[in-house]
Design an enzyme around this catalytic site. Structure first.
Site, PDB file in Angstrom:
ATOM      1  N   ARG A   1      12.111  -5.145   4.627  1.00 51.47           N
ATOM      2  CA  ARG A   1      11.675  -3.756   4.462  1.00 51.47           C
ATOM      3  C   ARG A   1      12.597  -2.792   5.208  1.00 51.47           C
ATOM      4  O   ARG A   1      13.025  -3.046   6.325  1.00 51.47           O
ATOM      5  CB  ARG A   1      10.255  -3.580   4.997  1.00 51.47           C
ATOM      6  CG  ARG A   1       9.871  -2.095   5.057  1.00 51.47           C
ATOM      7  CD  ARG A   1       8.403  -1.853   5.083  1.00 51.47           C
ATOM      8  NE  ARG A   1       7.743  -2.486   6.209  1.00 51.47           N
ATOM      9  CZ  ARG A   1       6.428  -2.468   6.363  1.00 51.47           C
ATOM     10  NH1 ARG A   1       5.658  -1.880   5.477  1.00 51.47           N
ATOM     11  NH2 ARG A   1       5.899  -3.069   7.396  1.00 51.47           N
TER      12      ARG A   1
ATOM     13  N   ARG B   1      -9.934   0.463   8.463  1.00 49.61           N
ATOM     14  CA  ARG B   1      -9.436  -0.871   8.785  1.00 49.61           C
ATOM     15  C   ARG B   1     -10.467  -1.703   9.518  1.00 49.61           C
ATOM     16  O   ARG B   1     -10.205  -2.863   9.833  1.00 49.61           O
ATOM     17  CB  ARG B   1      -8.245  -0.701   9.717  1.00 49.61           C
ATOM     18  CG  ARG B   1      -6.954  -1.214   9.172  1.00 49.61           C
ATOM     19  CD  ARG B   1      -5.943  -0.873  10.231  1.00 49.61           C
ATOM     20  NE  ARG B   1      -4.742  -1.613  10.105  1.00 49.61           N
ATOM     21  CZ  ARG B   1      -3.685  -1.196   9.428  1.00 49.61           C
ATOM     22  NH1 ARG B   1      -3.705  -0.086   8.767  1.00 49.61           N
ATOM     23  NH2 ARG B   1      -2.605  -1.923   9.435  1.00 49.61           N
TER      24      ARG B   1
ATOM     25  N   ARG C   1      11.258  -1.134  10.849  1.00 47.81           N
ATOM     26  CA  ARG C   1      10.129  -0.839  11.739  1.00 47.81           C
ATOM     27  C   ARG C   1      10.087  -1.819  12.905  1.00 47.81           C
ATOM     28  O   ARG C   1      10.360  -3.001  12.744  1.00 47.81           O
ATOM     29  CB  ARG C   1       8.814  -0.921  10.949  1.00 47.81           C
ATOM     30  CG  ARG C   1       8.368   0.434  10.450  1.00 47.81           C
ATOM     31  CD  ARG C   1       7.237   0.366   9.474  1.00 47.81           C
ATOM     32  NE  ARG C   1       6.052  -0.366   9.935  1.00 47.81           N
ATOM     33  CZ  ARG C   1       4.917  -0.415   9.256  1.00 47.81           C
ATOM     34  NH1 ARG C   1       4.798   0.225   8.101  1.00 47.81           N
ATOM     35  NH2 ARG C   1       3.905  -1.109   9.719  1.00 47.81           N
TER      36      ARG C   1
ATOM     37  N   LYS D   1       0.839  -1.213   0.000  1.00 49.17           N
ATOM     38  CA  LYS D   1       0.000   0.000   0.000  1.00 49.17           C
ATOM     39  C   LYS D   1       0.871   1.259   0.000  1.00 49.17           C
ATOM     40  O   LYS D   1       0.684   2.152  -0.823  1.00 49.17           O
ATOM     41  CB  LYS D   1      -0.935   0.026   1.236  1.00 49.17           C
ATOM     42  CG  LYS D   1      -1.848  -1.184   1.336  1.00 49.17           C
ATOM     43  CD  LYS D   1      -2.761  -1.120   2.540  1.00 49.17           C
ATOM     44  CE  LYS D   1      -2.060  -1.176   3.891  1.00 49.17           C
ATOM     45  NZ  LYS D   1      -1.363  -2.448   4.177  1.00 49.17           N
TER      46      LYS D   1
ATOM     47  N   ARG E   1      -0.228  -9.370  12.998  1.00 49.08           N
ATOM     48  CA  ARG E   1      -0.865  -8.330  12.169  1.00 49.08           C
ATOM     49  C   ARG E   1      -1.652  -8.960  11.025  1.00 49.08           C
ATOM     50  O   ARG E   1      -2.723  -8.485  10.660  1.00 49.08           O
ATOM     51  CB  ARG E   1       0.201  -7.366  11.630  1.00 49.08           C
ATOM     52  CG  ARG E   1       0.733  -6.447  12.732  1.00 49.08           C
ATOM     53  CD  ARG E   1       2.054  -5.814  12.359  1.00 49.08           C
ATOM     54  NE  ARG E   1       1.975  -4.995  11.179  1.00 49.08           N
ATOM     55  CZ  ARG E   1       3.008  -4.718  10.388  1.00 49.08           C
ATOM     56  NH1 ARG E   1       4.204  -5.191  10.673  1.00 49.08           N
ATOM     57  NH2 ARG E   1       2.849  -3.958   9.341  1.00 49.08           N
TER      58      ARG E   1
HETATM   59  P1  AP5 Z   1       4.810  -1.594   1.915  1.00 46.55           P
HETATM   60  O1  AP5 Z   1       4.493  -0.751   0.718  1.00 46.55           O
HETATM   61  O2  AP5 Z   1       5.520  -0.967   3.049  1.00 46.55           O
HETATM   62  O3  AP5 Z   1       3.498  -2.360   2.412  1.00 46.55           O
HETATM   63  P2  AP5 Z   1       2.216  -1.808   3.179  1.00 46.55           P
HETATM   64  O4  AP5 Z   1       1.040  -2.450   2.546  1.00 46.55           O
HETATM   65  O5  AP5 Z   1       2.224  -0.319   3.266  1.00 46.55           O
HETATM   66  O6  AP5 Z   1       2.492  -2.501   4.583  1.00 46.55           O
HETATM   67  P3  AP5 Z   1       2.396  -1.947   6.062  1.00 46.55           P
HETATM   68  O7  AP5 Z   1       3.152  -2.909   6.930  1.00 46.55           O
HETATM   69  O8  AP5 Z   1       2.788  -0.503   6.131  1.00 46.55           O
HETATM   70  O9  AP5 Z   1       0.889  -2.095   6.300  1.00 46.55           O
HETATM   71  P4  AP5 Z   1       0.159  -2.159   7.648  1.00 46.55           P
HETATM   72  O10 AP5 Z   1      -1.216  -1.993   7.160  1.00 46.55           O
HETATM   73  O11 AP5 Z   1       0.400  -3.322   8.482  1.00 46.55           O
HETATM   74  O12 AP5 Z   1       0.852  -0.977   8.486  1.00 46.55           O
HETATM   75  P5  AP5 Z   1       0.371   0.466   8.869  1.00 46.55           P
HETATM   76  O13 AP5 Z   1       1.542   1.356   8.849  1.00 46.55           O
HETATM   77  O14 AP5 Z   1      -0.833   0.851   8.105  1.00 46.55           O
HETATM   78  O15 AP5 Z   1       5.629  -2.867   1.366  1.00 46.55           O
HETATM   79  C1  AP5 Z   1       6.147  -3.845   2.268  1.00 46.55           C
HETATM   80  C2  AP5 Z   1       7.529  -4.317   1.793  1.00 46.55           C
HETATM   81  O16 AP5 Z   1       7.380  -5.043   0.569  1.00 46.55           O
HETATM   82  C3  AP5 Z   1       8.506  -3.167   1.493  1.00 46.55           C
HETATM   83  O17 AP5 Z   1       9.791  -3.559   1.857  1.00 46.55           O
HETATM   84  C4  AP5 Z   1       8.403  -2.994  -0.035  1.00 46.55           C
HETATM   85  O18 AP5 Z   1       9.586  -2.467  -0.599  1.00 46.55           O
HETATM   86  C5  AP5 Z   1       8.127  -4.427  -0.488  1.00 46.55           C
HETATM   87  N1  AP5 Z   1       7.292  -4.485  -1.694  1.00 46.55           N
HETATM   88  C6  AP5 Z   1       6.255  -3.654  -2.023  1.00 46.55           C
HETATM   89  N2  AP5 Z   1       5.709  -4.024  -3.202  1.00 46.55           N
HETATM   90  C7  AP5 Z   1       6.413  -5.125  -3.618  1.00 46.55           C
HETATM   91  C8  AP5 Z   1       6.329  -5.967  -4.774  1.00 46.55           C
HETATM   92  N3  AP5 Z   1       5.419  -5.761  -5.729  1.00 46.55           N
HETATM   93  N4  AP5 Z   1       7.184  -7.018  -4.861  1.00 46.55           N
HETATM   94  C9  AP5 Z   1       8.113  -7.240  -3.877  1.00 46.55           C
HETATM   95  N5  AP5 Z   1       8.258  -6.468  -2.777  1.00 46.55           N
HETATM   96  C10 AP5 Z   1       7.412  -5.416  -2.644  1.00 46.55           C
HETATM   97  O19 AP5 Z   1      -0.094   0.237  10.390  1.00 46.55           O
HETATM   98  C11 AP5 Z   1       0.825  -0.060  11.417  1.00 46.55           C
HETATM   99  C12 AP5 Z   1       0.084  -0.207  12.741  1.00 46.55           C
HETATM  100  O20 AP5 Z   1      -0.567   1.034  13.083  1.00 46.55           O
HETATM  101  C13 AP5 Z   1      -1.056  -1.230  12.743  1.00 46.55           C
HETATM  102  O21 AP5 Z   1      -0.573  -2.521  13.023  1.00 46.55           O
HETATM  103  C14 AP5 Z   1      -1.972  -0.666  13.851  1.00 46.55           C
HETATM  104  O22 AP5 Z   1      -1.476  -0.989  15.126  1.00 46.55           O
HETATM  105  C15 AP5 Z   1      -1.852   0.831  13.652  1.00 46.55           C
HETATM  106  N6  AP5 Z   1      -2.862   1.371  12.726  1.00 46.55           N
HETATM  107  C16 AP5 Z   1      -2.620   1.954  11.508  1.00 46.55           C
HETATM  108  N7  AP5 Z   1      -3.767   2.337  10.916  1.00 46.55           N
HETATM  109  C17 AP5 Z   1      -4.767   1.972  11.770  1.00 46.55           C
HETATM  110  C18 AP5 Z   1      -6.179   2.077  11.705  1.00 46.55           C
HETATM  111  N8  AP5 Z   1      -6.795   2.627  10.617  1.00 46.55           N
HETATM  112  N9  AP5 Z   1      -6.911   1.597  12.751  1.00 46.55           N
HETATM  113  C19 AP5 Z   1      -6.298   1.060  13.827  1.00 46.55           C
HETATM  114  N10 AP5 Z   1      -4.962   0.917  13.948  1.00 46.55           N
HETATM  115  C20 AP5 Z   1      -4.196   1.374  12.932  1.00 46.55           C
HETATM  116 ZN    ZN Z   2       2.395   1.056   4.865  1.00 44.89          ZN
END
Ligand code: AP5
Ligand code: ZN
Length: 207
Positions: free
Chosen positions: A123, A88, A156, A13, A167
């Site tokens: 990552r 979410r 991270r 994402k 997660r």
């Molecule tokens: P990346 O682009 O970083 O993936 P992402 O989908 O953004 O993954 P996240 O871990 O950021 O998602 P998340 O939803 O768990 O975390 P968030 O920050 O929202 O890509 C991942 C890796 O793969 C990278 O190394 C990239 O280079 C690689 N990659 C990408 N595309 C690729 C491809 N095509 N091929 C190969 N490799 C590839 O949330 C974190 C925490 O915050 C949550 O756990 C929760 O505690 C809290 N939180 C956040 N939002 C909320 C909410 N709305 N409600 C409640 N709690 C929340």
């Molecule tokens: Zn992300």
């Protein structure tokens, strides 16, 4: 353009958001990035959120909904926005619907769980901008350094294998239900209904 990026942790994402926000000149609203900034700043929200994030759980709906509503009042959201990692849960999605927050497209990035752990372990992120790299699949130009600022990249805290598994299970239990939620809304053809597209997230990043 008003978009939601939906998908499991590590689906890509944040990576795809980087391209979309530049193409359409819209702000990326990543609740994860907002929470990580609060953790870094040591605010009361950050202190409370850190423990939950490190355990792979979800921060409470009320807090998240308040954060996003405040963010949407800022001027740069007037012509569009890109939600990354939000909504979410059903209450978060309902809160946006009830507040009349318009959505043109919901894009689901689909990646099987098996691919996720390897993505997370490799990552590296630039904390100030949220720019994301992967040591193997999307390496920075200089090892361990952000392409634009040259600053150091970090791992991270929630990318440990155990936390990633937690997660993923939280995603399947609480967030994946939004696939049906938005598909149904899109299929209803009601005024204001978004379009829904499922995209395979397993190809190379630029694909
Ligand atoms: P990346 O682009 O970083 O993936 P992402 O989908 O953004 O993954 P996240 O871990 O950021 O998602 P998340 O939803 O768990 O975390 P968030 O920050 O929202 O890509 C991942 C890796 O793969 C990278 O190394 C990239 O280079 C690689 N990659 C990408 N595309 C690729 C491809 N095509 N091929 C190969 N490799 C590839 O949330 C974190 C925490 O915050 C949550 O756990 C929760 O505690 C809290 N939180 C956040 N939002 C909320 C909410 N709305 N409600 C409640 N709690 C929340
Ligand atoms: Zn992300």
């Amino acid at each position: 353009m008003r978009l939601i990026l939906l998908g499991a942790p590590g689906a890509g994402k944040g990576t795809q958001a980087g391209f979309i926000k530049d193409k359409y000149n819209i702000p990326q609203i990543s609740t994860g990035d907002m929470l990580r900034a609060a953790v870094k700043a040591g605010t009361p929200l950050g202190i409370a959120a850190k423990k939950i994030m490190d355990e792979g759980g979800l921060v409470s709906d009320d807090i998240i909904i308040g954060l996003v509503k405040d963010r949407l009042k800022e001027g740069d959201c007037a012509h569009g926005y890109l939600f990354d990692g939000f909504p979410r849960t059903i209450p978060q999605a309902d809160a946006m619907k009830d507040a009349g927050v318009a959505i043109d497209y919901v894009l689901e990035i689909d990646v099987p769980d098996e691919a996720i752990v390897e993505r997370m372990s490799g990552r590296r992120v630039h904390p100030a901008s949220g720019r994301t790299y992967h040591v193997k699949f999307n390496p920075p130009k200089a090892e361990g350094r952000d392409d634009i600022t040259g600053e150091e990249l970090i791992q991270r805290d929630d990318d440990k294998e155990e936390t990633v598994k937690k997660r993923l299970s939280v995603y399947h239990n609480q967030t994946e239900v939004l696939v049906g939620y938005y598909n149904q809304w899109a299929a209803s053809g009601k005024p204001g209904a978004p379009k829904y597209r499922k995209i395979a997230g397993v190809g190379p990043v630029d694909q």
